[in-house]
Write a protein that holds these residues in place. Structure first.
Motif, short mmCIF file in Angstrom:
data_model
loop_
_atom_site.label_atom_id
_atom_site.label_comp_id
_atom_site.label_asym_id
_atom_site.label_seq_id
_atom_site.Cartn_x
_atom_site.Cartn_y
_atom_site.Cartn_z
N GLU A 57 7.32 3.36 13.87
CA GLU A 57 6.51 3.47 12.65
C GLU A 57 7.17 2.73 11.50
O GLU A 57 6.50 2.05 10.70
CB GLU A 57 6.31 4.95 12.29
N TYR A 58 8.48 2.85 11.41
CA TYR A 58 9.22 2.15 10.35
C TYR A 58 9.17 0.64 10.56
O TYR A 58 8.96 -0.13 9.61
CB TYR A 58 10.67 2.62 10.30
N PRO B 103 0.84 -1.20 0.00
CA PRO B 103 0.00 0.00 0.00
C PRO B 103 0.87 1.25 0.00
O PRO B 103 1.92 1.29 0.64
CB PRO B 103 -0.79 -0.13 1.31
N LYS B 104 0.42 2.30 -0.69
CA LYS B 104 1.24 3.50 -0.84
C LYS B 104 1.62 4.11 0.51
O LYS B 104 2.75 4.59 0.69
CB LYS B 104 0.51 4.54 -1.68
N LYS B 105 0.72 4.07 1.48
CA LYS B 105 1.05 4.67 2.77
C LYS B 105 2.19 3.90 3.47
O LYS B 105 2.99 4.50 4.19
CB LYS B 105 -0.18 4.72 3.67
N VAL B 106 2.26 2.59 3.24
CA VAL B 106 3.36 1.80 3.80
C VAL B 106 4.66 2.14 3.09
O VAL B 106 5.71 2.32 3.73
CB VAL B 106 3.06 0.29 3.70
N ALA C 253 6.89 -1.06 12.09
CA ALA C 253 5.54 -1.53 11.76
C ALA C 253 5.35 -1.68 10.26
O ALA C 253 4.74 -2.65 9.78
CB ALA C 253 4.51 -0.57 12.33
N ALA C 254 5.90 -0.74 9.49
CA ALA C 254 5.80 -0.82 8.03
C ALA C 254 6.61 -2.01 7.50
O ALA C 254 6.18 -2.71 6.57
CB ALA C 254 6.28 0.48 7.40
N THR C 255 7.78 -2.24 8.09
CA THR C 255 8.59 -3.38 7.70
C THR C 255 7.86 -4.69 7.98
O THR C 255 7.92 -5.64 7.19
CB THR C 255 9.93 -3.37 8.46
N ASN C 256 7.14 -4.73 9.08
CA ASN C 256 6.38 -5.93 9.41
C ASN C 256 5.29 -6.22 8.38
O ASN C 256 4.94 -7.39 8.15
CB ASN C 256 5.76 -5.79 10.80
#
Length: 276
Positions: free
Chosen positions: A166-167, A146-149, A169-172
């Motif tokens: 935050e980073y 997803p673009k937000k990720v 979580a996005a990596t997960n």
């Protein structure tokens, strides 16, 4: 499993330049013919002894955080030497097979290019033939997030704030798609991430390619990846194209760890290969 004999110990490993004594922790499942904590499922594969070990700088083996960034110390040859040392310590250097997953498969392939004595068969699972191919595949997979990720990943990488929650979580989100599709993620994998977080010395130092040496592998080889794997087909294809005796099996419902995502099929495929 309750009747399976299990033994763990350490092997002394003399490492020039380490500045201190080093040891390799290992565990033996079964009884040897002579007097990174991977998932236990691997021990169910065989009716022969299985040895797993933590490499230098990882898990229960000696850690050297003072060597973080030392490219002259953290070399592929260091880990090849460690594997030879462990085989000699266990007195099995004349007859063994090697299974390596992810970085373990990279090491196993490097080890096999030396055509070591006693090596029977080789299994390379979810491993890149070069880190450049790995990065290329990861970048393509990131475009599907997803673009937000993607925006979060890009923002923190540009700012060098990759420890920000935050980073992470996005990596997960990436890991859920391309590392392990099981929910929740098995504890064995979470433990592995924790070890890397404690001491990232090796992961942050090494870059690698062996595409031009793959033809030197003489062992009969089984190549494995998952359909959703970080190790996409372009990452593993050089193994298939250049190793003289090789078979490639892809797991349709797996990402990077088919030994956990498709356990029974994984065991059947690997066991049939080793028995064949």
């Amino acid at each position: 499993m309750s009747s399976l004999k299990v033994r763990e110990a350490e092997a002394d490993f003399n490492v020039p330049g380490a500045g201190k004594p080093c040891k390799t922790w290992y565990k033996v499942y079964g009884t040897l013919p002579h007097p990174h904590n991977p998932p236990l499922v691997l021990t169910r594969l065989f009716d022969v002894p299985v040895i797993v070990y933590d490499q230098l700088g990882n898990g229960r083996s000696t850690h050297l955080p003072e060597k973080n960034g030392d490219v002259d110390f953290w070399t592929v040859q260091l880990f090849v030497d460690e594997l030879h040392n462990l085989l000699n310590h266990l007195n099995i250097h004349d007859n063994y097979n090697v299974l390596g997953q992810s970085w373990g498969g990279m090491l196993a392939s490097e080890f096999a290019t030396r055509q070591p004595k006693g090596l029977g068969k080789l299994v390379i699972a979810g491993s890149p033939a070069s880190t450049l191919l790995w990065v290329k595949a990861a970048n393509e997979l990131r475009k599907e997030l997803p673009k937000k990720v993607q925006d979060v990943l890009n923002k923190h990488e540009a700012a060098d704030t990759t420890t920000d929650p935050e980073y992470i979580a996005a990596t997960n989100e990436f890991h859920k798609r391309h590392f392990c599709r099981l929910d929740p993620m098995p504890q064995s994998l979470l433990d592995g991430f924790a070890w890397i977080e404690k001491d990232p010395s090796v992961c942050l130092t090494m870059t690698w390619s062996m595409v031009d040496r793959l033809h030197n592998i003489q062992a009969t080889t089984l190549l494995i990846n998952g359909r959703y794997d970080e190790a996409q087909d372009i990452v593993v294809e050089p193994f298939f194209q250049r190793i003289p005796k090789v078979r490639w099996v892809q797991f349709a419902d797996s990402a990077h760890v088919p030994q956990l995502e498709e356990t029974e099929r994984f065991m059947q495929v690997v066991w049939a290969f080793l028995r064949g």
